[in-house]
Write a protein that holds these residues in place. Structure first.
Motif, PDB file in Angstrom:
ATOM      1  N   ILE A  35       0.898  -1.160   0.000  1.00 58.60           N
ATOM      2  CA  ILE A  35       0.000   0.000   0.000  1.00 58.60           C
ATOM      3  C   ILE A  35       0.930   1.202   0.000  1.00 58.60           C
ATOM      4  N   ASP A  36       1.152   1.731  -1.192  1.00 56.76           N
ATOM      5  CA  ASP A  36       2.150   2.796  -1.330  1.00 56.76           C
ATOM      6  C   ASP A  36       1.582   3.957  -2.127  1.00 56.76           C
ATOM      7  N   ALA A  37       2.449   4.875  -2.496  1.00 57.34           N
ATOM      8  CA  ALA A  37       1.982   6.098  -3.157  1.00 57.34           C
ATOM      9  C   ALA A  37       1.259   5.820  -4.473  1.00 57.34           C
ATOM     10  N   LEU A  61       5.006   7.292  -9.936  1.00 54.33           N
ATOM     11  CA  LEU A  61       4.902   6.595  -8.659  1.00 54.33           C
ATOM     12  C   LEU A  61       4.813   5.085  -8.830  1.00 54.33           C
ATOM     13  N   ASP A  62       4.302   4.638  -9.991  1.00 50.55           N
ATOM     14  CA  ASP A  62       4.196   3.186 -10.188  1.00 50.55           C
ATOM     15  C   ASP A  62       5.541   2.539 -10.533  1.00 50.55           C
ATOM     16  N   GLN A  63       6.608   3.331 -10.552  1.00 56.80           N
ATOM     17  CA  GLN A  63       7.940   2.742 -10.749  1.00 56.80           C
ATOM     18  C   GLN A  63       8.758   2.711  -9.451  1.00 56.80           C
ATOM     19  N   VAL A  64       8.258   3.344  -8.418  1.00 57.74           N
ATOM     20  CA  VAL A  64       9.049   3.489  -7.188  1.00 57.74           C
ATOM     21  C   VAL A  64       9.294   2.140  -6.512  1.00 57.74           C
ATOM     22  N   HIS A  65       8.336   1.228  -6.662  1.00 56.81           N
ATOM     23  CA  HIS A  65       8.528  -0.072  -6.001  1.00 56.81           C
ATOM     24  C   HIS A  65       9.767  -0.790  -6.523  1.00 56.81           C
ATOM     25  N   MET A  66      10.168  -0.501  -7.771  1.00 56.39           N
ATOM     26  CA  MET A  66      11.379  -1.143  -8.308  1.00 56.39           C
ATOM     27  C   MET A  66      12.615  -0.693  -7.527  1.00 56.39           C
ATOM     28  N   VAL A  67      12.643   0.582  -7.173  1.00 58.86           N
ATOM     29  CA  VAL A  67      13.734   1.089  -6.326  1.00 58.86           C
ATOM     30  C   VAL A  67      13.668   0.408  -4.964  1.00 58.86           C
ATOM     31  N   GLY A  68      12.452   0.307  -4.445  1.00 58.13           N
ATOM     32  CA  GLY A  68      12.279  -0.329  -3.143  1.00 58.13           C
ATOM     33  C   GLY A  68      12.795  -1.759  -3.118  1.00 58.13           C
ATOM     34  N   TYR A  69      12.462  -2.521  -4.155  1.00 61.10           N
ATOM     35  CA  TYR A  69      12.920  -3.921  -4.209  1.00 61.10           C
ATOM     36  C   TYR A  69      14.445  -3.991  -4.273  1.00 61.10           C
ATOM     37  N   ALA A  70      15.057  -3.089  -5.028  1.00 64.61           N
ATOM     38  CA  ALA A  70      16.518  -3.093  -5.150  1.00 64.61           C
ATOM     39  C   ALA A  70      17.174  -2.774  -3.805  1.00 64.61           C
ATOM     40  N   TYR A  72      13.482  -3.036   6.229  1.00 71.03           N
ATOM     41  CA  TYR A  72      12.203  -2.415   5.864  1.00 71.03           C
ATOM     42  C   TYR A  72      12.293  -0.895   5.996  1.00 71.03           C
ATOM     43  N   GLN A  73      12.851  -0.449   7.112  1.00 70.46           N
ATOM     44  CA  GLN A  73      12.874   0.999   7.362  1.00 70.46           C
ATOM     45  C   GLN A  73      13.800   1.739   6.401  1.00 70.46           C
ATOM     46  N   ILE A  74      14.891   1.096   6.015  1.00 67.31           N
ATOM     47  CA  ILE A  74      15.773   1.735   5.023  1.00 67.31           C
ATOM     48  C   ILE A  74      15.059   1.809   3.674  1.00 67.31           C
ATOM     49  N   GLU A  75      14.421   0.703   3.273  1.00 67.35           N
ATOM     50  CA  GLU A  75      13.633   0.731   2.027  1.00 67.35           C
ATOM     51  C   GLU A  75      12.587   1.842   2.103  1.00 67.35           C
ATOM     52  N   LEU A  76      11.924   1.936   3.250  1.00 72.05           N
ATOM     53  CA  LEU A  76      10.880   2.952   3.446  1.00 72.05           C
ATOM     54  C   LEU A  76      11.450   4.363   3.269  1.00 72.05           C
ATOM     55  N   ALA A  77      12.593   4.623   3.892  1.00 70.92           N
ATOM     56  CA  ALA A  77      13.186   5.969   3.821  1.00 70.92           C
ATOM     57  C   ALA A  77      13.547   6.328   2.376  1.00 70.92           C
ATOM     58  N   VAL A  78      14.110   5.372   1.642  1.00 73.11           N
ATOM     59  CA  VAL A  78      14.496   5.665   0.253  1.00 73.11           C
ATOM     60  C   VAL A  78      13.244   5.863  -0.612  1.00 73.11           C
ATOM     61  N   VAL A  79      12.237   5.026  -0.380  1.00 70.73           N
ATOM     62  CA  VAL A  79      10.971   5.184  -1.132  1.00 70.73           C
ATOM     63  C   VAL A  79      10.361   6.561  -0.851  1.00 70.73           C
TER      64      VAL A  79
END
Lengths: 113, 147
Positions: free
Chosen positions: A21-23, B19-28, B44-51
């Motif tokens: 559940i994200d942006a 915004l629909d591409q940000v999850h790719m950064v998150g996975y990396a 998780y928190q580091i992924e969260l901060a970068v996202v």
């Protein structure tokens, strides 16, 4: 945004089936919950067992859902992963929501009110 | 800021301002952090901060308009993890300010629905800086690995 719904008495259990559940998905999530509230659902359990990741926009959508109830009902969260729970702690939203470890406890909690 | 040694690893990811591409950064980010033996919550928190940082670049530097680059450079050595999130949009001076997330949890009508991203970044990261160089805005997030 795929969301499962199960009605248990006066309580509606809502379970997002997407992992995030994200942006990019928060607007759809928020609209779906708003539809349910406008349709008369005032006791909602949000089961986060399938959700791996929530960002601040997703959290904002959950907060918005709570506010949309206008104090007439409640939204209780259950089954968050420890990782997702850490987001609630980081933002102190763990002090806003009732967060319970199981769906049964969450339904029971809302059934009392 | 320390310079990186020859043994450093650096990976660059470039996504479009969608915004629909940000999850790719998150996975990396998640994958790299997992390989470093960090705990699940820290990863998780580091992924969260970068996202959150990439979301800010898309929403605020580019006004949610697609077609612009966001580059994330991930550098790691034995002491630190560094994420440099760069865009070519509007400079966001508010990123240089400290942010507190103050609210009364009992007052549901005034709960914040936004503005939590910078607070999360500040909570998770050990060092945060923002600079403009050659027309590029860069937010640098550092996490110490050797405490």
């Amino acid at each position: 945004m795929r969301i499962d719904q199960i009605k248990t008495g006066a309580v509606l259990v809502v379970k997002p089936m997407d992992k995030r559940i994200d942006a990019s998905s928060a607007t759809a999530f928020k609209a779906k919950i708003a539809d349910l509230i406008q349709g008369g659902e005032k006791r909602i359990v949000l089961n986060l067992s399938e959700v791996d990741f929530i960002d601040s926009t997703g959290l904002g959508a959950i907060v918005s859902s709570l506010k949309a109830m206008g104090g007439e009902g409640d939204l209780v969260i259950c089954n968050p992963r420890e990782t997702v729970m850490s987001l609630f702690r980081l933002t102190r939203m763990n002090r806003v929501f009732q967060i319970l470890p199981s769906e049964e406890e969450a339904v029971a909690s809302l059934s009392k009110t | 800021m320390e310079s990186l040694s020859k043994q450093d690893v650096s990976i660059s990811i470039r996504v479009d301002s969608r915004l629909d591409q940000v999850h790719m950064v998150g996975y990396a980010v998640h994958g790299i952090c997992s390989q470093l033996g960090l705990g699940d919550i820290v990863v998780y928190q580091i992924e969260l901060a970068v996202v959150e940082a990439v979301n800010n670049a898309i929403k605020h530097a580019y006004g949610s308009v697609a077609g612009h680059p966001v580059e994330v450079v991930i550098s790691v050595n034995e002491k630190r993890l560094q994420f440099e999130i760069c865009d070519e949009g509007e400079t966001l001076h508010f990123l240089q300010k400290k942010t507190d997330l103050e609210f009364d949890p009992r007052n549901k009508t005034n709960l914040p629905e936004g503005g939590m991203g910078l607070h999360i970044i500040a909570q998770v990261m050990d060092d945060v800086s923002y600079f403009v160089r050659d027309g590029r805005n860069c937010l640098v997030l550092c996490k110490c690995l050797s405490k």
